[in-house]
Design an enzyme around this catalytic site. Structure first.
Site, short mmCIF file in Angstrom:
data_model
loop_
_atom_site.label_atom_id
_atom_site.label_comp_id
_atom_site.label_asym_id
_atom_site.label_seq_id
_atom_site.Cartn_x
_atom_site.Cartn_y
_atom_site.Cartn_z
N ILE A 1 5.84 -56.48 80.74
CA ILE A 1 6.02 -56.90 82.23
C ILE A 1 7.33 -56.31 82.54
O ILE A 1 8.47 -56.00 82.17
CB ILE A 1 6.30 -58.48 82.23
N CYS A 2 7.38 -55.73 83.87
CA CYS A 2 8.35 -55.07 84.52
C CYS A 2 8.88 -56.07 85.57
O CYS A 2 8.31 -56.33 86.54
CB CYS A 2 7.89 -53.78 85.27
N LEU A 3 10.03 -56.63 85.22
CA LEU A 3 10.54 -57.73 85.80
C LEU A 3 12.17 -57.49 85.57
O LEU A 3 12.60 -57.59 84.42
CB LEU A 3 10.09 -59.26 85.62
#
Length: 187
Positions: A122-124
């Site tokens: 996840i790109c967060l």
């Protein structure tokens, strides 16, 4: 108390990392002391808070087996989003220096999303450079739930999902197709 970084730790639990003579040769001493008992207490508090909320916000998480540092989480797609009515399983792995370092969080259920890659990563920003020790498991899960409905198309891990986002009906079909495939991500 000697505390070691996770470098070369393999699959040892935090307790085993401290007591294993073999691991002491592989691990370096950390300049900052970490009390795994306080980390365990913090995680137990977070677990209780999640259990008390009763999943009323569409998020939940529990330790996987006896290891308080490895959790399984669930998020429900937000109402009115492309993910409404869908449920996603996530894995959360807390480092021994949590909450000073973020947990590793991955989707275990296939998820078609601009900010989720083919492995469930996840790109967060709050899981990376914007991490704060004030965040907790509930905050993380709610942020991921929010990300589902409001992706950051400026920083996609899945460029086809980012491109398709502009065509809502086609995007919704792809979301359902991935979810209904029932497959888990590759490890």
């Amino acid at each position: 108390m000697e505390v070691r970084n996770e470098v070369g730790a393999g699959n040892l639990s935090p307790e085993d990392q401290q007591s294993s003579p073999a691991s002491s040769k592989q691990l370096k001493t950390s300049p900052v002391a970490v009390d795994t008992n306080s980390v365990t207490q913090r995680l137990q508090k977070e677990l209780m808070a999640l259990m008390m909320s009763g999943g009323d916000l569409g998020v939940s998480a529990f330790p996987e087996g006896e290891n308080i540092f490895t959790w399984v989480g669930t998020i429900e797609g937000g109402k009115g989003t492309m993910y409404d009515g869908l449920s996603y399983k996530l894995s959360l792995r807390f480092p021994i220096d949590y909450p000073f370092k973020p947990p590793q969080v991955k989707f275990e259920t296939m998820c078609f999303h601009p900010n989720v890659d083919q492995y469930g990563n996840i790109c967060l920003d709050i899981l990376q450079d914007k991490w704060s020790s004030a965040y907790d498991c509930r905050t993380i899960l709610l942020s991921i739930q929010s990300l589902l409905g409001e992706p950051n198309n400026e920083s996609p891990l899945n460029s086809s999902a980012a491109a398709l986002w502009k065509i809502p009906e086609d995007y919704r079909k792809m979301v359902r197709k991935y979810h209904m495939s029932g497959e888990a991500f590759e490890s």
